[in-house]
Write an enzyme that holds these catalytic residues in place. Structure first.
Site, PDB file in Angstrom:
ATOM      1  N   LYS A  21       0.840  -1.195   0.000  1.00  0.00           N
ATOM      2  CA  LYS A  21       0.000   0.000   0.000  1.00  0.00           C
ATOM      3  C   LYS A  21       0.883   1.257   0.000  1.00  0.00           C
ATOM      4  O   LYS A  21       2.083   1.168   0.308  1.00  0.00           O
ATOM      5  CB  LYS A  21      -0.920  -0.002   1.227  1.00  0.00           C
ATOM      6  CG  LYS A  21      -0.181  -0.004   2.562  1.00  0.00           C
ATOM      7  CD  LYS A  21      -1.141  -0.235   3.730  1.00  0.00           C
ATOM      8  CE  LYS A  21      -0.395  -0.297   5.041  1.00  0.00           C
ATOM      9  NZ  LYS A  21      -1.278  -0.668   6.166  1.00  0.00           N
ATOM     10  N   TYR A  68      12.538  31.524   5.200  1.00  0.00           N
ATOM     11  CA  TYR A  68      11.280  32.112   5.675  1.00  0.00           C
ATOM     12  C   TYR A  68      11.351  32.394   7.174  1.00  0.00           C
ATOM     13  O   TYR A  68      11.778  31.546   7.947  1.00  0.00           O
ATOM     14  CB  TYR A  68      10.118  31.151   5.417  1.00  0.00           C
ATOM     15  CG  TYR A  68       9.746  31.009   3.964  1.00  0.00           C
ATOM     16  CD1 TYR A  68       9.269  32.102   3.240  1.00  0.00           C
ATOM     17  CD2 TYR A  68       9.863  29.784   3.320  1.00  0.00           C
ATOM     18  CE1 TYR A  68       8.923  31.983   1.909  1.00  0.00           C
ATOM     19  CE2 TYR A  68       9.510  29.648   1.987  1.00  0.00           C
ATOM     20  CZ  TYR A  68       9.045  30.754   1.286  1.00  0.00           C
ATOM     21  OH  TYR A  68       8.702  30.620  -0.019  1.00  0.00           O
TER      22      TYR A  68
END
Ligand SMILES: *Cc1c(COP(=O)(O)O)cnc(C)c1O
Length: 395
Positions: free
Chosen positions: A59, A286
């Protein structure tokens, strides 16, 4: 170059396709060591009881390793059963030519019954009401019935005996398996061990009753990676193995009942895009969280949080390997890039140098467990969140 006539009748130039292989190491990539994958499969198969089989859990793009490629390799090595989370993941494996059993562990809308049948996928019966709705679709679908023995997630609760019995009587459900899932098989805390044994007991009590009524249950399975490695005495038809196949455990320094040395399959790498020299007082990123206290040399690396590098490794919580040495991540990690402080590195770093985020570089190694530990999570989350932009190279 190739010339093609456009709709207006003019000739336009179509550039030849770039060479794919060279492109793959341009920005950020995962190197998948297929020998290690095969080695892990062999080691795990030694723990599987006679007549048992591994159901490879692929998965979430095989925990970031590439579902189709991993399934193809495992198929060639003799694996005959796979597990995915969604209908789409199952179809993708079939379209890629994967044979054998493919079990969908998650919920699929019952309206998709004919799609399940078309692709010969096996659906998990997540509870009684789901079984009833699927029965009403009037399509014969292969299913495994899930019993909830204490995980509290999917499955009909173990004590709903009548409902469980009714599930096995629905004529459109072709039941080829019955299973449960353990929720604390990774722990040796007395409470957790007692709970796990209680789950096992609940499961066997349900299936023994059904067997006594002459009901055929198909393949029986309980264990995932930790279930197999900590409760190897359980003799099931399948063990659903995910993380261990990829050569990792969920956490660092874990003790297991079974002695096994797994080898990590995935390394995560990127490249230095740019190098800069900062003066005292210059800031980076940032929020200008990094402020240079002295002359500082930094490298901009082409990988970011959209690629699966958790942002909470910002501001020196995380580090990468460059020229076989640890260098700290400084400032805030960006969506597509991060910045490292290379002042302490003696070697001359140049643009294009390889940066290792997970894996070995010289004498230094960042294991998936160390990486996950640094961010306060488990390897399963780190690996499965490796983004689509990460190219995959199979060695
Ligand atoms: C994901 C999953 C697994 C695989 O678990 P690992 O710990 O990675 O081996 C097994 N069973 C179920 C139901 C799962 O959802």
């Amino acid at each position: 170059m190739k010339q093609t006539k456009s709709s207006e009748g003019l000739y336009i130039i179509v550039p030849r396709q770039e060479r794919q292989m060279d492109d793959k190491k341009n920005r950020a990539w995962a190197e998948i060591n297929t020998d290690n994958l095969k080695y892990n499969l062999r080691e795990l198969n030694k723990v599987i009881p006679e007549n048992g089989q591994i159901m490879a859990v692929v998965k979430a793009d095989a925990y970031g390793h590439g579902a189709l490629e991993i399934s193809r390799i495992l198929s060639a090595e003799g694996v005959q059963a796979f597990a995915v989370a969604t209908l789409k993941e199952g179809i993708q494996l079939r379209q890629g030519g994967i044979k054998g059993e493919i079990l969908i562990l998650g919920m699929t809308d019952t309206k998709c019954a004919s799609t399940l049948k078309k692709w010969n996928l096996t659906q998990t019966i997540i509870d009684f009401n789901y079984a009833k709705k699927l029965q009403e679709e009037n399509v014969n679908v292969k299913v495994h019935v899930k019993i909830d023995t204490g995980m509290g997630r999917l499955g009909e609760p173990y004590n709903q005996r009548e409902n469980i019995l009714k599930i096995f009587q629905f004529t459109n459900l072709s039941i080829t398996g019955t299973y449960t899932h353990l929720c604390a098989a990774d722990s040796f805390e007395p409470y957790d061990v007692a709970f796990t044994y209680r789950q096992i007991k609940r499961f066997y009590s349900v299936i023994d009753k059904l067997r006594c009524s002459g009901i055929s249950l198909g393949k029986i399975h309980i264990q995932s990676s930790y279930g197999l490695l900590n409760y190897p005495e359980l003799h099931c038809d399948y063990a659903r193995i995910g993380i261990a196949l990829y050569g990792a455990l969920s956490r660092e320094n874990e003790i297991l009942k079974t002695k096994i040395a797994l080898r990590p399959v995935l390394s995560l790498k990127s490249k230095v895009a740019l190098i800069k020299d900062l003066n005292e007082g210059d800031t980076v990123g940032y929020g200008h969280h990094f402020i240079a206290k002295k002359q500082t040399r930094i490298a901009i690396v082409s990988i970011g949080y959209a690629d699966g590098i958790p942002r909470n490794l910002s501001c020196e919580k995380g580090y990468v390997l460059l020229h076989g040495q640890k260098v700290p991540i400084i400032g805030n990690i960006c969506m597509d890039q991060l910045i490292v402080n290379i002042t302490e590195i003696q070697n001359n770093v140049v643009c294009g140098d390889v940066v290792t985020l997970i894996g070995q570089d010289g004498n230094e190694n960042i294991s998936p467990e160390m990486f996950a530990n640094n961010t306060g999570t488990i390897t399963n989350e780190i690996l499965s969140r490796i983004g689509d932009r990460i190219e995959k190279i199979y060695n």
